[in-house]
Design a protein around this motif. Structure first.
Motif, PDB file in Angstrom:
ATOM      1  N   ASP A 411       0.929  -1.237   0.015  1.00  0.00           N
ATOM      2  CA  ASP A 411       0.054  -0.019  -0.179  1.00  0.00           C
ATOM      3  C   ASP A 411       0.689   1.272   0.012  1.00  0.00           C
ATOM      4  OD1 ASP A 411      -2.730   1.048   0.987  1.00  0.00           O
ATOM      5  OD2 ASP A 411      -1.299   2.343   1.613  1.00  0.00           O
ATOM      6  N   ASN A 415       0.879   4.146  -2.941  1.00  0.00           N
ATOM      7  CA  ASN A 415       0.361   5.477  -2.880  1.00  0.00           C
ATOM      8  C   ASN A 415       1.171   6.401  -2.415  1.00  0.00           C
ATOM      9  OD1 ASN A 415      -2.380   4.195  -3.237  1.00  0.00           O
ATOM     10  ND2 ASN A 415      -2.260   3.315  -1.356  1.00  0.00           N
ATOM     11  N   SER A 419      -1.961   4.485   3.376  1.00  0.00           N
ATOM     12  CA  SER A 419      -3.480   4.725   3.531  1.00  0.00           C
ATOM     13  C   SER A 419      -3.888   4.746   4.970  1.00  0.00           C
ATOM     14  CB  SER A 419      -4.174   4.150   2.745  1.00  0.00           C
ATOM     15  OG  SER A 419      -4.207   2.732   2.963  1.00  0.00           O
ATOM     16  N   GLN A 420      -5.067   4.950   5.397  1.00  0.00           N
ATOM     17  CA  GLN A 420      -5.232   4.788   6.715  1.00  0.00           C
ATOM     18  C   GLN A 420      -5.372   3.167   7.055  1.00  0.00           C
ATOM     19  OE1 GLN A 420      -5.558   7.098   9.118  1.00  0.00           O
ATOM     20  NE2 GLN A 420      -5.436   5.398  10.683  1.00  0.00           N
ATOM     21  N   ASP A 421      -5.722   2.302   5.851  1.00  0.00           N
ATOM     22  CA  ASP A 421      -6.093   1.177   6.053  1.00  0.00           C
ATOM     23  C   ASP A 421      -4.513   0.343   6.479  1.00  0.00           C
ATOM     24  OD1 ASP A 421      -8.664   0.854   5.645  1.00  0.00           O
ATOM     25  OD2 ASP A 421      -8.302   0.347   3.658  1.00  0.00           O
ATOM     26  N   THR A 446       3.415   8.433   8.885  1.00  0.00           N
ATOM     27  CA  THR A 446       2.576   8.345   7.764  1.00  0.00           C
ATOM     28  C   THR A 446       3.212   9.025   6.472  1.00  0.00           C
ATOM     29  OG1 THR A 446       1.934  10.784   8.384  1.00  0.00           O
ATOM     30  CG2 THR A 446       0.595   8.698   8.995  1.00  0.00           C
TER      31      THR A 446
END
Length: 611
Positions: A411, A415, A419-421, A446
């Motif tokens: 992820d 990206n 991501s938050q996931d 993050t």
């Protein structure tokens, strides 16, 4: 079906599958066309042949000892115990193995034996009478067997590539080849083929709940988890033959997407969860008890009390026992700075690292820092006593926590940041490690680079002693970096500076009376440590490892154990016998030499990489 019953079936019909044994590299099977057809003329006979494929992952030469406990050493967490010898397991750990090393031959040959067995199953299922004219139920069963064989063959090729790089590739039985003297095939070609095979297998193999089997049988999640792992390896770095350099695979985003999609499917399936207890997860492997959360997605089964189908997990590695009831070897040593990668609140520390060994009188003997062992496998967690080396402990090949961390890694790459996931996936792994102290988890970064570095460390903490670290570092092209960092950390540890400024030079502990047994296997790993009688001098016992010396003189009744003082320069660098990773050379030692007997048996096979 419980594990023992499932493996009992395997074991009882392994004789039927023995016609698929293969003792020499790419040896043609001694089967007539009639015998081969008869082996696949019913679903039950086909299952017997499939058993032979599963059996190739078992035993001393593969996931019972060598593939997972010897060839995987070392990274920046553990190393093989003992002094360097180019021709044994310690030569591998020091990155100084030579082609005559005795540990290299059988894993290579037995893995190809597994490929040969898989190729026979894969060839014969589609042309078998039961597949062509049998009932829909039988055809579905045969499809499942085909998917399992494709998956096992993919695992075998991945094992070869991660240790030896480019290798000869065959996807048909040896008897059907024009010649068995095959040259090497580029690993990316093999990777792409087995990734396609796994995509097909995922359509054929049921989810665990649908198949009604244990973790010792391949499920849809096992297929997808392995496909994600191989996709990340394909996206990452590896040592190439020409030019002989570490280089990343082509089109990495394509393979990050595969890993992301496969992990997401597993997460969304609801079939697997994290066991709320990190220690409980590993204890369940020792007792053959079912893990209700199904965190272990696929484990290589161990059964039979022999070197061919059982394992030496918990005897060769793990907590060292000198007592006669649980005698075990402690063949893997923790690098001392690995202990200090963990927060004192992280429950994984004392599961992964044993700072004591069990004496002949079943007492916990605190060890100097250069004599710690890996600890998540312990003979005393089984119900087997005495001198037995085969303990029936399965090897966890794919765990749900690995799925979460691979998902987060992919992820982040796709990206340009998590991501938050992805953050939530990592957080769930971290929160389990800090159960009871969630306020100590800290903040998950993050930014892309910071999150990647967080993943690098988190995988180190989560999978210590599970045979993943060296290969992770290689695919990230961080092996040289981490070896150099570890040498510097060991130097700082020795000198008591930087992150190790408050680490004590020595620790005092009191041995119990000779008639008192103080090692109790039923206690948690953390409690075993806290139960030791350490001299604390007014501080909490858990803080002893993080504070300067508690006394200058040895208190009455206590024994002085060198902690930082056990670290000396020969352990770090300069000593060709004792130094950590002494023989590592970038762009050469990321891969192992092929055993000399194998090279000599195939005139088209080259050694490469300067060996």
């Amino acid at each position: 079906m419980n594990k023992n019953k499932f493996l009992a079936i395997f074991f009882s019909i392994v004789g039927m599958a023995s016609v698929y044994s293969c003792s020499d590299y790419l040896e043609v099977e001694n089967l007539s066309n009639t015998a081969e057809k008869q082996q696949f003329d019913s679903a039950s006979d086909t299952f017997a042949a499939l058993v032979g494929v599963y059996n190739s992952a078992m035993g001393d030469n593969t996931y019972g000892q060598r593939m997972n406990l010897i060839l995987s050493q070392s990274g920046d967490d553990f190393r093989t115990s003992g002094d360097y010898n180019a021709n044994d397991r310690r030569g591998i750990s020091c990155f100084g193995a030579v082609p005559t090393n005795t540990e290299l031959l059988r894993p290579f040959l037995d893995t190809y034996a597994g490929i040969e067995r898989a190729n026979l199953v894969i060839k014969n299922i589609p042309i078998s009478p039961v597949y062509q004219t049998g009932s829909a139920a039988d055809k579905k069963l045969m499809d499942r067997y085909l998917g399992e064989a494709l998956t096992l063959r993919a695992q075998f090729y991945y094992d070869l590539i991660k240790n030896w790089g480019d290798v000869p590739f065959q996807e048909i039985p040896s008897a059907d080849l024009a010649t068995v003297y095959l040259p090497k095939t580029d690993r990316d070609v093999i990777y792409d083929k087995i990734l396609d095979d796994l995509a097909k297998a995922a359509t054929l193999v049921p989810w665990k709940s649908e198949g009604g089997t244990t973790a010792q049988r391949i499920s849809k999640a096992a297929v997808k988890g392995l496909r994600a792992r191989i996709a990340l390896a394909r996206a990452g770095y590896s040592l190439r033959r020409s030019p002989q350099l570490m280089a990343q695979g082509s089109n990495p985003q394509k393979y990050y997407q595969i890993a992301y999609d496969e992990c997401r499917d597993i997460i969304n399936s609801g079939e697997h969860k994290l066991n709320p207890s990190y220690e409980g997860l590993f204890r369940s492997l020792h007792t053959n008890s079912q893990d209700a959360t199904n965190e272990v997605i696929f484990a290589v089964g161990a059964f039979g009390g022999n070197s061919r189908t059982d394992s030496k997990i918990g005897y060769y590695n793990g907590l060292r026992h000198d007592d006669t009831d649980w005698k075990s070897a402690g063949g893997i040593s923790a690098i001392p700075t690995y202990f200090y990668e963990f927060s004192k609140f992280d429950l994984r520390r004392d599961v992964n690292i044993a700072i004591f060994r069990v004496s002949t009188t079943k007492q916990e003997d605190l060890q100097t820092s250069i004599n710690w062992n890996d600890a998540k496998f312990r003979k005393s967690w089984t119900n087997i006593t005495g001198t037995s080396q085969n303990l029936g402990i399965d090897w966890p090949l794919v765990r749900y926590s690995d799925i979460l961390l691979m998902f987060a890694e992919a992820d982040n790459e796709l990206n340009n940041g998590p991501s938050q996931d992805a953050v939530n996936a990592v957080l769930s792994v971290k929160q389990r490690a800090f159960a009871g102290n969630l306020g100590q988890v800290g903040t998950i970064p993050t930014g892309k680079n910071d999150f990647f570095n967080f993943i690098v460390k988190e995988r180190m903490l989560e999978f210590g002693g599970e045979g993943l670290r060296k290969y992770d570092l290689i695919r990230w092209n961080l092996l040289e970096t981490k070896i150099n960092e570890t040498r510097q950390k060991l130097t700082d540890f020795m000198n008591g500076v930087g992150a190790y400024a408050n680490v004590p030079e020595y620790i005092f502990y009191k041995k119990p009376a000779s008639n008192v047994i103080n090692y109790v296997p039923s206690k948690t790993a953390q409690q075993n440590v806290l139960d030791m009688d350490l001299y604390v001098n007014g501080i909490a016992k858990a803080d002893v490892f993080y504070n300067p010396n508690q006394s200058v003189a040895t208190p009455s009744g206590y024994t002085k154990i060198n902690w930082r003082l056990a670290m000396t320069q020969p352990y770090i660098s300069g000593d060709p016998i004792k130094s950590y990773a002494h023989y590592f050379q970038p762009n050469k030692r990321e891969l192992l030499p092929i055993a000399l007997d194998v090279v000599n048996s195939n005139y088209n096979l080259t050694q490469d990489y300067g060996y």
